[in-house]
Write a protein that holds these residues in place. Structure first.
Motif, mmCIF file in Angstrom:
data_model
loop_
_atom_site.group_PDB
_atom_site.id
_atom_site.type_symbol
_atom_site.label_atom_id
_atom_site.label_comp_id
_atom_site.label_asym_id
_atom_site.label_seq_id
_atom_site.Cartn_x
_atom_site.Cartn_y
_atom_site.Cartn_z
ATOM 1 N N ASP A 170 2.888 -40.407 45.952
ATOM 2 C CA ASP A 170 4.233 -39.936 46.300
ATOM 3 C C ASP A 170 5.241 -40.342 45.232
ATOM 4 O OD1 ASP A 170 3.442 -38.730 48.666
ATOM 5 O OD2 ASP A 170 3.879 -40.491 49.898
ATOM 6 N N LEU A 171 5.167 -41.584 44.777
ATOM 7 C CA LEU A 171 6.104 -42.047 43.749
ATOM 8 C C LEU A 171 5.889 -41.307 42.435
ATOM 9 C CD1 LEU A 171 6.172 -45.921 44.334
ATOM 10 C CD2 LEU A 171 7.774 -44.196 45.164
ATOM 11 N N ASP A 172 4.634 -41.082 42.089
ATOM 12 C CA ASP A 172 4.349 -40.363 40.845
ATOM 13 C C ASP A 172 4.901 -38.934 40.910
ATOM 14 O OD1 ASP A 172 3.078 -42.561 39.775
ATOM 15 O OD2 ASP A 172 1.059 -41.892 40.344
ATOM 16 N N ALA A 173 4.757 -38.293 42.073
ATOM 17 C CA ALA A 173 5.257 -36.926 42.219
ATOM 18 C C ALA A 173 6.782 -36.885 42.111
ATOM 19 C CB ALA A 173 4.807 -36.349 43.566
ATOM 20 N N LEU A 174 7.450 -37.841 42.742
ATOM 21 C CA LEU A 174 8.916 -37.895 42.668
ATOM 22 C C LEU A 174 9.379 -38.209 41.242
ATOM 23 C CD1 LEU A 174 9.599 -39.757 46.027
ATOM 24 C CD2 LEU A 174 10.290 -37.416 45.475
ATOM 25 N N ALA A 175 8.612 -39.047 40.537
ATOM 26 C CA ALA A 175 8.953 -39.362 39.151
ATOM 27 C C ALA A 175 8.812 -38.121 38.269
ATOM 28 C CB ALA A 175 8.071 -40.498 38.637
ATOM 29 N N ARG A 176 7.746 -37.341 38.496
ATOM 30 C CA ARG A 176 7.547 -36.112 37.712
ATOM 31 C C ARG A 176 8.683 -35.115 37.950
ATOM 32 N NH1 ARG A 176 2.131 -36.862 39.281
ATOM 33 N NH2 ARG A 176 2.384 -35.339 40.974
ATOM 34 N N ASP A 177 9.214 -35.134 39.181
ATOM 35 C CA ASP A 177 10.318 -34.234 39.528
ATOM 36 C C ASP A 177 11.667 -34.768 39.071
ATOM 37 O OD1 ASP A 177 8.545 -32.502 40.718
ATOM 38 O OD2 ASP A 177 8.885 -33.243 42.755
ATOM 39 N N GLY A 178 11.660 -35.941 38.430
ATOM 40 C CA GLY A 178 12.902 -36.501 37.918
ATOM 41 C C GLY A 178 13.799 -37.093 38.986
ATOM 42 N N LYS A 179 13.207 -37.556 40.098
ATOM 43 C CA LYS A 179 14.018 -38.054 41.217
ATOM 44 C C LYS A 179 14.036 -39.571 41.332
ATOM 45 C CE LYS A 179 13.537 -33.824 43.887
ATOM 46 N NZ LYS A 179 13.043 -33.191 45.139
ATOM 47 N N LEU A 180 13.195 -40.255 40.580
ATOM 48 C CA LEU A 180 13.189 -41.717 40.553
ATOM 49 C C LEU A 180 12.520 -42.175 39.272
ATOM 50 C CD1 LEU A 180 10.005 -42.446 41.208
ATOM 51 C CD2 LEU A 180 10.718 -42.183 43.568
ATOM 52 N N ARG A 181 12.562 -43.474 39.044
ATOM 53 C CA ARG A 181 11.880 -44.047 37.880
ATOM 54 C C ARG A 181 10.849 -45.038 38.357
ATOM 55 N NH1 ARG A 181 12.061 -47.731 33.346
ATOM 56 N NH2 ARG A 181 13.758 -49.032 34.017
ATOM 57 N N ARG A 182 9.621 -44.873 37.881
ATOM 58 C CA ARG A 182 8.535 -45.771 38.268
ATOM 59 C C ARG A 182 8.686 -47.116 37.580
ATOM 60 N NH1 ARG A 182 5.001 -46.846 40.881
ATOM 61 N NH2 ARG A 182 2.990 -45.850 40.647
ATOM 62 N N THR A 183 8.376 -48.188 38.311
ATOM 63 C CA THR A 183 8.315 -49.526 37.757
ATOM 64 C C THR A 183 6.962 -50.116 38.116
ATOM 65 O OG1 THR A 183 9.274 -50.526 39.741
ATOM 66 C CG2 THR A 183 10.805 -49.880 37.983
ATOM 67 N N HIS A 184 6.699 -51.317 37.616
ATOM 68 C CA HIS A 184 5.449 -51.991 37.947
ATOM 69 C C HIS A 184 5.387 -52.234 39.455
ATOM 70 C CE1 HIS A 184 2.012 -54.663 37.456
ATOM 71 N NE2 HIS A 184 2.635 -55.522 38.237
#
Length: 253
Positions: A39-53
């Motif tokens: 879910d986080l990866d998908a939102l990151a790809r859509d430019g809606k959040l930034r992934r962290t460790h």
């Protein structure tokens, strides 16, 4: 919940909090960590959040959290354990001086249910958390120069502000601890400010997770002799306990 509903809920969580963690999302939605990461990866790809460790931060906070957003999910359970141990030292009505950093942020979260507590801090992330999520707490911000990319103030004006204050307790977070030498940081202005933190309150406490022991740190700012207690999640080699006993400081873990 469908994936779309979960992802919408994740964005709502990010509107309210500094960050989210994979483990937190898996528990909240009853899904596996693999699904939560997806879910986080998908939102990151859509430019809606930034992934962290280990999690993610809101894009609206990325520019303002900076260094903290890269560390907010590092050793988080250790930081929360330290916060739980430190929180009982704060009583209703106290004034507490709180250092900058992610361990300090977890500590403020742990005392957010106290009544009549005033938090004195140089950390904008902590002040923002209190403003958004801890209405029972009050905040006094130290003045000084903003260290860009770090979300805190330091320098002569911050130290001058401390001369006007006398908090009940100070909670100080070093960048590293060198056994036999003491508390260290990597910035000259912060070394001066942390030294002042140790001196200006009636009681001082050092908060640090075990990874700080022997971590890189260029500038010395004090020893455990200036603190009533050092609160750690663990002390595997007993190095902190040995110094603490010699210097008359309690160790709590």
């Amino acid at each position: 919940m469908s994936p779309e509903e979960r992802r919408s809920a994740i964005l709502s969580m990010l509107d309210r909090a500094t960050s989210v963690q994979v483990t937190e999302l898996a528990a909240a939605f009853g899904v596996s960590r693999v699904t939560a990461r997806g879910d986080l990866d998908a939102l990151a790809r859509d430019g809606k959040l930034r992934r962290t460790h280990g999690g993610a931060v809101s894009l609206s906070k990325t520019l303002t959290v900076s260094v903290q957003d890269r560390r907010v999910n590092v050793n988080v359970e250790a930081k929360r354990a330290i916060a739980r141990l430190a929180a009982p030292f704060v009583e209703d009505g106290d004034s507490v001086l709180v250092d900058s950093g992610t361990t300090a942020l977890e500590f403020v979260r742990a005392i957010s249910d106290r009544s009549g507590v005033t938090v004195v801090t140089d950390d904008f992330t902590i002040a923002d958390y209190v403003d958004r999520s801890a209405p029972a707490l009050d905040v006094i911000m130290l003045g000084g120069s903003l260290r860009k990319g770090h979300r805190y103030t330091a320098g002569p004006l911050a130290c001058r502000t401390l001369e006007l204050l006398h908090p009940d307790k100070a909670f100080v977070t070093p960048t590293s601890y060198v056994p036999g030498r003491g508390l260290m940081t990597n910035n000259q202005d912060m070394a001066e400010l942390k030294r002042a933190f140790l001196a200006c309150a009636d009681r001082a406490f050092v908060l640090m997770d075990h990874t700080k022991v022997r971590a890189p740190g260029l500038l010395w700012f004090g020893t455990l002799a200036s603190a009533e207690a050092v609160i750690v999640d663990a002390d595997p080699d007993g190095l902190v306990a040995s110094d603490a006993a010699e210097l008359g400081c309690r160790i709590i873990y």
